[in-house]
Design a protein around this motif. Structure first.
Motif, PDB file in Angstrom:
ATOM      1  N   ALA A   1      19.428 -10.441   4.253  1.00 37.22           N
ATOM      2  CA  ALA A   1      18.971 -10.421   3.199  1.00 37.22           C
ATOM      3  C   ALA A   1      19.538  -9.833   1.866  1.00 37.22           C
ATOM      4  O   ALA A   1      19.986 -10.420   1.073  1.00 37.22           O
ATOM      5  N   ALA A   2      20.250  -8.495   2.391  1.00 37.31           N
ATOM      6  CA  ALA A   2      21.170  -7.770   1.604  1.00 37.31           C
ATOM      7  C   ALA A   2      22.334  -8.565   1.278  1.00 37.31           C
ATOM      8  O   ALA A   2      22.713  -8.736   0.156  1.00 37.31           O
ATOM      9  N   TYR A   3      22.815  -9.004   2.177  1.00 32.58           N
ATOM     10  CA  TYR A   3      24.135  -9.878   2.084  1.00 32.58           C
ATOM     11  C   TYR A   3      24.139 -10.958   1.115  1.00 32.58           C
ATOM     12  O   TYR A   3      24.665 -11.338   0.454  1.00 32.58           O
ATOM     13  N   ARG A   4      22.935 -11.813   1.523  1.00 35.10           N
ATOM     14  CA  ARG A   4      22.708 -13.115   0.918  1.00 35.10           C
ATOM     15  C   ARG A   4      22.373 -12.774  -0.651  1.00 35.10           C
ATOM     16  O   ARG A   4      22.988 -13.463  -1.452  1.00 35.10           O
ATOM     17  N   ASP A   5      21.741 -11.686  -0.956  1.00 37.99           N
ATOM     18  CA  ASP A   5      21.366 -11.354  -2.409  1.00 37.99           C
ATOM     19  C   ASP A   5      22.720 -10.866  -3.171  1.00 37.99           C
ATOM     20  O   ASP A   5      22.983 -11.302  -4.146  1.00 37.99           O
ATOM     21  N   LEU A   6      23.536 -10.204  -2.360  1.00 42.37           N
ATOM     22  CA  LEU A   6      24.763  -9.692  -2.922  1.00 42.37           C
ATOM     23  C   LEU A   6      25.780 -10.835  -3.320  1.00 42.37           C
ATOM     24  O   LEU A   6      26.379 -10.941  -4.015  1.00 42.37           O
ATOM     25  N   ARG A   7      25.977 -11.720  -2.026  1.00 42.41           N
ATOM     26  CA  ARG A   7      26.789 -12.812  -2.019  1.00 42.41           C
ATOM     27  C   ARG A   7      26.345 -13.766  -3.182  1.00 42.41           C
ATOM     28  O   ARG A   7      27.200 -14.264  -4.113  1.00 42.41           O
ATOM     29  N   ARG A   8      25.156 -14.103  -3.310  1.00 47.30           N
ATOM     30  CA  ARG A   8      24.785 -15.122  -4.578  1.00 47.30           C
ATOM     31  C   ARG A   8      25.076 -14.590  -5.924  1.00 47.30           C
ATOM     32  O   ARG A   8      25.621 -15.058  -6.842  1.00 47.30           O
ATOM     33  N   ARG A   9      24.999 -13.168  -6.116  1.00 53.57           N
ATOM     34  CA  ARG A   9      25.124 -12.611  -7.440  1.00 53.57           C
ATOM     35  C   ARG A   9      26.828 -12.590  -7.657  1.00 53.57           C
ATOM     36  O   ARG A   9      27.213 -12.791  -8.764  1.00 53.57           O
TER      37      ARG A   9
END
Length: 193
Positions: A92-100
């Protein structure tokens, strides 16, 4: 707004909110690591991405990862493996950071110097709806050119589903004219960047 105050699946109609399908497509376009988080390669790639910047540590904090520096080092060295809950949080942290991180680039590519991007919409499935309850006038798939992606991508990057739905309705579905309600719930949304 045809479906906003109704129960869309009540008579047997099948489909997913078109904005949710668009979010999935944006996720696919932004996805960097293909290997699942529960594989050595997938976990290592996500941890390297997250520990490469202050924003990554912030994303881990936001996701609820409370590992000590020693534990993080053991995960990075592959001496220890996170439990299932932490694996989900790392993903979840990876996807959140990747999105941003990819939002600006994705917006630029989708806006295409003002020319926009062609979006293909496949309407909801009414095959299970009895004739008196079928929505009239819903053709097959439709294509629309979306020129302004800024607000859509911004809402997606923030994980704000409600704003994304509103922006999708205003920027994409509104161009379909009075038939837009037939595409608020869809079986497919496709576009490339």
């Amino acid at each position: 707004m045809p479906y906003r105050s109704l129960e869309p699946g009540k008579y047997g109609m099948h489909g997913t909110r078109a904005s949710a399908l668009a979010a999935r497509r944006l996720d696919e376009l932004a996805d960097g690591v293909v290997s699942p988080v529960d594989t050595e390669r997938g976990l290592a790639a996500r941890l390297r991405y997250l520990t490469a910047s202050t924003a990554g540590y912030t994303a881990m904090d936001t996701a609820g990862i409370t590992a000590t520096p020693r534990t993080l080092a053991a995960w990075l060295a592959e001496d220890r493996t996170p439990n299932r809950a932490n694996l989900r949080r790392i993903d979840a942290a990876y996807r959140d950071l990747r999105r941003r991180n990819v939002a600006r680039s994705l917006t630029r590519r989708l806006n295409n110097n003002g020319r926009g991007t062609r979006v293909e919409l496949h309407p909801h499935d009414q095959s299970g709806v009895r004739e008196p309850h079928r929505r009239a006038g819903v053709a097959g798939h439709r294509s629309v050119n979306v020129r302004r992606w800024d607000a859509i991508v911004r809402a997606w990057a923030a994980g704000d589903e409600r704003t994304l739905d509103d922006e999708w309705t205003d920027e994409v579905l509104a161009d379909l004219g009075s038939d837009w309600g037939g595409y608020e719930y869809a079986t497919g949304v496709g576009f490339a960047a």
